[in-house]
Motif scaffolding. Structure first.
Motif, PDB file in Angstrom:
ATOM      1  N   ALA A 105       0.713  -1.126  -0.080  1.00 13.60           N
ATOM      2  CA  ALA A 105       0.007  -0.016   0.006  1.00 13.60           C
ATOM      3  C   ALA A 105       0.878   1.412   0.034  1.00 13.60           C
ATOM      4  N   ALA A 106       1.995   1.227   0.942  1.00 13.45           N
ATOM      5  CA  ALA A 106       3.195   2.323   0.887  1.00 13.45           C
ATOM      6  C   ALA A 106       3.461   2.656  -0.241  1.00 13.45           C
ATOM      7  N   SER A 107       3.711   1.580  -1.166  1.00 15.59           N
ATOM      8  CA  SER A 107       4.528   1.623  -2.394  1.00 15.59           C
ATOM      9  C   SER A 107       3.669   2.184  -3.549  1.00 15.59           C
ATOM     10  N   LEU A 108       2.395   1.795  -3.527  1.00 12.84           N
ATOM     11  CA  LEU A 108       1.283   2.118  -4.491  1.00 12.84           C
ATOM     12  C   LEU A 108       0.817   3.740  -4.340  1.00 12.84           C
ATOM     13  N   PHE A 109       0.964   4.131  -3.167  1.00 12.93           N
ATOM     14  CA  PHE A 109       0.422   5.475  -2.989  1.00 12.93           C
ATOM     15  C   PHE A 109       1.780   6.491  -2.732  1.00 12.93           C
ATOM     16  N   SER A 110       2.985   5.907  -3.016  1.00  8.00           N
ATOM     17  CA  SER A 110       4.251   6.745  -2.585  1.00  8.00           C
ATOM     18  C   SER A 110       4.404   8.142  -3.358  1.00  8.00           C
ATOM     19  N   ARG A 111       3.924   8.137  -4.304  1.00  7.50           N
ATOM     20  CA  ARG A 111       3.827   9.203  -5.447  1.00  7.50           C
ATOM     21  C   ARG A 111       2.763  10.493  -4.639  1.00  7.50           C
ATOM     22  N   GLN A 112       1.780  10.017  -3.896  1.00  7.89           N
ATOM     23  CA  GLN A 112       0.954  11.166  -3.458  1.00  7.89           C
ATOM     24  C   GLN A 112       1.522  11.510  -2.191  1.00  7.89           C
ATOM     25  N   ALA A 113       2.429  10.904  -1.266  1.00  7.66           N
ATOM     26  CA  ALA A 113       3.288  11.488  -0.194  1.00  7.66           C
ATOM     27  C   ALA A 113       4.706  10.908  -0.115  1.00  7.66           C
ATOM     28  N   ALA A 114       5.358  11.895   0.254  1.00  6.72           N
ATOM     29  CA  ALA A 114       6.839  11.516   0.192  1.00  6.72           C
ATOM     30  C   ALA A 114       7.377  10.548   1.445  1.00  6.72           C
ATOM     31  N   VAL A 115       6.663  10.720   2.359  1.00  5.80           N
ATOM     32  CA  VAL A 115       6.673   9.922   3.597  1.00  5.80           C
ATOM     33  C   VAL A 115       6.451   8.392   3.366  1.00  5.80           C
ATOM     34  N   LEU A 116       5.627   8.001   2.289  1.00  6.98           N
ATOM     35  CA  LEU A 116       5.033   6.626   2.074  1.00  6.98           C
ATOM     36  C   LEU A 116       6.284   6.181   1.482  1.00  6.98           C
ATOM     37  N   ASN A 117       6.874   6.803   0.419  1.00  7.15           N
ATOM     38  CA  ASN A 117       8.021   6.272  -0.330  1.00  7.15           C
ATOM     39  C   ASN A 117       8.993   5.982   0.771  1.00  7.15           C
ATOM     40  N   LEU A 118       9.328   6.864   1.896  1.00  2.00           N
ATOM     41  CA  LEU A 118      10.396   6.654   2.579  1.00  2.00           C
ATOM     42  C   LEU A 118       9.882   5.332   3.907  1.00  2.00           C
ATOM     43  N   LEU A 119       8.491   5.370   3.859  1.00  2.00           N
ATOM     44  CA  LEU A 119       8.117   4.185   4.590  1.00  2.00           C
ATOM     45  C   LEU A 119       8.362   3.037   3.878  1.00  2.00           C
ATOM     46  N   SER A 120       8.032   2.565   2.467  1.00  2.00           N
ATOM     47  CA  SER A 120       8.121   1.682   1.777  1.00  2.00           C
ATOM     48  C   SER A 120       9.960   1.157   1.652  1.00  2.00           C
ATOM     49  N   LEU A 121      10.474   2.070   1.544  1.00  3.02           N
ATOM     50  CA  LEU A 121      11.939   1.865   1.558  1.00  3.02           C
ATOM     51  C   LEU A 121      12.517   1.313   2.894  1.00  3.02           C
ATOM     52  N   VAL A 122      12.035   1.871   4.064  1.00  2.38           N
ATOM     53  CA  VAL A 122      12.379   1.403   5.243  1.00  2.38           C
ATOM     54  C   VAL A 122      11.795  -0.241   5.688  1.00  2.38           C
ATOM     55  N   MET A 123      10.535  -0.230   5.000  1.00  2.00           N
ATOM     56  CA  MET A 123       9.927  -1.737   5.057  1.00  2.00           C
ATOM     57  C   MET A 123      10.748  -2.702   4.465  1.00  2.00           C
ATOM     58  N   ILE A 124      11.089  -2.327   3.201  1.00  2.00           N
ATOM     59  CA  ILE A 124      11.678  -3.222   2.377  1.00  2.00           C
ATOM     60  C   ILE A 124      13.021  -3.727   2.899  1.00  2.00           C
ATOM     61  N   VAL A 125      13.811  -2.693   3.346  1.00  2.14           N
ATOM     62  CA  VAL A 125      15.342  -3.004   3.994  1.00  2.14           C
ATOM     63  C   VAL A 125      15.109  -4.005   5.188  1.00  2.14           C
ATOM     64  N   ALA A 126      14.008  -3.753   5.874  1.00  2.00           N
ATOM     65  CA  ALA A 126      13.675  -4.341   7.369  1.00  2.00           C
ATOM     66  C   ALA A 126      13.172  -5.921   7.062  1.00  2.00           C
ATOM     67  N   VAL A 127      12.817  -6.161   6.017  1.00  2.00           N
ATOM     68  CA  VAL A 127      12.186  -7.541   5.735  1.00  2.00           C
ATOM     69  C   VAL A 127      13.274  -8.557   6.519  1.00  2.00           C
ATOM     70  N   PRO A 128      14.498  -8.741   6.071  1.00  2.00           N
ATOM     71  CA  PRO A 128      15.387  -9.788   6.810  1.00  2.00           C
ATOM     72  C   PRO A 128      15.189  -9.821   8.248  1.00  2.00           C
ATOM     73  N   PHE A 129      14.985  -8.523   8.806  1.00  2.00           N
ATOM     74  CA  PHE A 129      15.010  -8.626  10.410  1.00  2.00           C
ATOM     75  C   PHE A 129      13.831  -9.011  10.838  1.00  2.00           C
ATOM     76  N   VAL A 130      12.654  -8.667  10.201  1.00  2.00           N
ATOM     77  CA  VAL A 130      11.467  -9.214  10.719  1.00  2.00           C
ATOM     78  C   VAL A 130      11.163 -10.550  10.401  1.00  2.00           C
ATOM     79  N   VAL A 131      11.768 -11.127   9.449  1.00  2.00           N
ATOM     80  CA  VAL A 131      11.585 -12.734   9.108  1.00  2.00           C
ATOM     81  C   VAL A 131      12.701 -13.156  10.246  1.00  2.00           C
ATOM     82  N   TYR A 132      13.721 -12.924  10.510  1.00  2.00           N
ATOM     83  CA  TYR A 132      14.498 -13.204  11.326  1.00  2.00           C
ATOM     84  C   TYR A 132      13.887 -13.363  12.786  1.00  2.00           C
TER      85      TYR A 132
END
Length: 214
Positions: free
Chosen positions: A59-86
């Motif tokens: 959802a954050a990726s889909l609406f990232s153009r509407q709000a810059a904070v969503l673009n940052l959120l999606s970037l942080v979330m994809i980087v955090a995936v290995p830690f979440v799975v761990y």
């Protein structure tokens, strides 16, 4: 075919995603099929949580153009995936009192990612098929126009080829796009779980983080 109707391929893709998700939910809730601490059952249960995480990411990726904070959120979330799975794998390893082998941990992590991808895939398919059916075509058109404005001649040529393909009716159905994401997530999730399983096993059933054991 009328606009808004699903093609046979889309119907099959949609049915396949729904069937897999339903089977996953049944697996997660069926106490008789798997032992409570089975890596399959634990991974399926974690998959529901991870699916919510991936849905927020999508959802954050889909609406990232509407709000810059969503673009940052999606970037942080994809980087955090290995830690979440761990930490999901670690929680299951602790619950099993350290009885999981590396292979069981890998199965647990892979099931977590695959089931999570199925849950998020239902959201993605619903959004692309009914909520915003022009999203994919709009993205292709934007990509073609962006490439066409590039100062690099080879990139401009690629943009022209893409625009020509769009003019000739090129499209990617929501079902195919969603299944591609699910299969890609399953493949990368399998590799991620394979890399994380020895780290979880090496950390023991205690409370160490990945940084403590690398």
């Amino acid at each position: 075919m009328k606009t808004g109707q699903m093609t046979e391929y889309e119907k099959k893709d949609f049915s396949f995603v729904i069937a897999l998700t339903f089977h996953y939910l049944c697996t997660m809730m069926n106490d008789n099929e798997f032992a409570p601490l089975s890596p399959l059952r634990c991974g399926a249960r974690n998959g529901l949580r991870f699916g919510v995480y991936l849905t927020v990411f999508y959802a954050a990726s889909l609406f990232s153009r509407q709000a810059a904070v969503l673009n940052l959120l999606s970037l942080v979330m994809i980087v955090a995936v290995p830690f979440v799975v761990y930490f999901l794998m670690k929680a299951d390893y602790r619950a099993a009192a350290g009885r999981y082998s590396v292979g069981s941990l890998w199965l647990d992590g892979m099931t977590t990612v695959v089931c999570g991808s199925l849950v998020a895939g239902v959201f993605m398919l619903a959004y692309l098929r009914w909520i915003n059916p022009t999203h994919l075509s709009d993205e292709w058109t934007l990509m073609a126009s962006t490439f066409a404005e590039s100062p690099d001649a080879s990139v401009r040529a690629y943009g022209e080829q893409l625009q020509s393909a769009l003019d000739n009716g090129f499209t990617l159905s929501p079902g195919v796009f969603t299944m591609t994401l699910v299969w890609m997530a399953g493949f990368t999730g399998s590799l991620l779980a394979l890399a994380l399983a020895p780290l979880v096993k090496r950390s023991g059933p205690g409370g160490k983080s990945p940084a403590d054991i690398v």
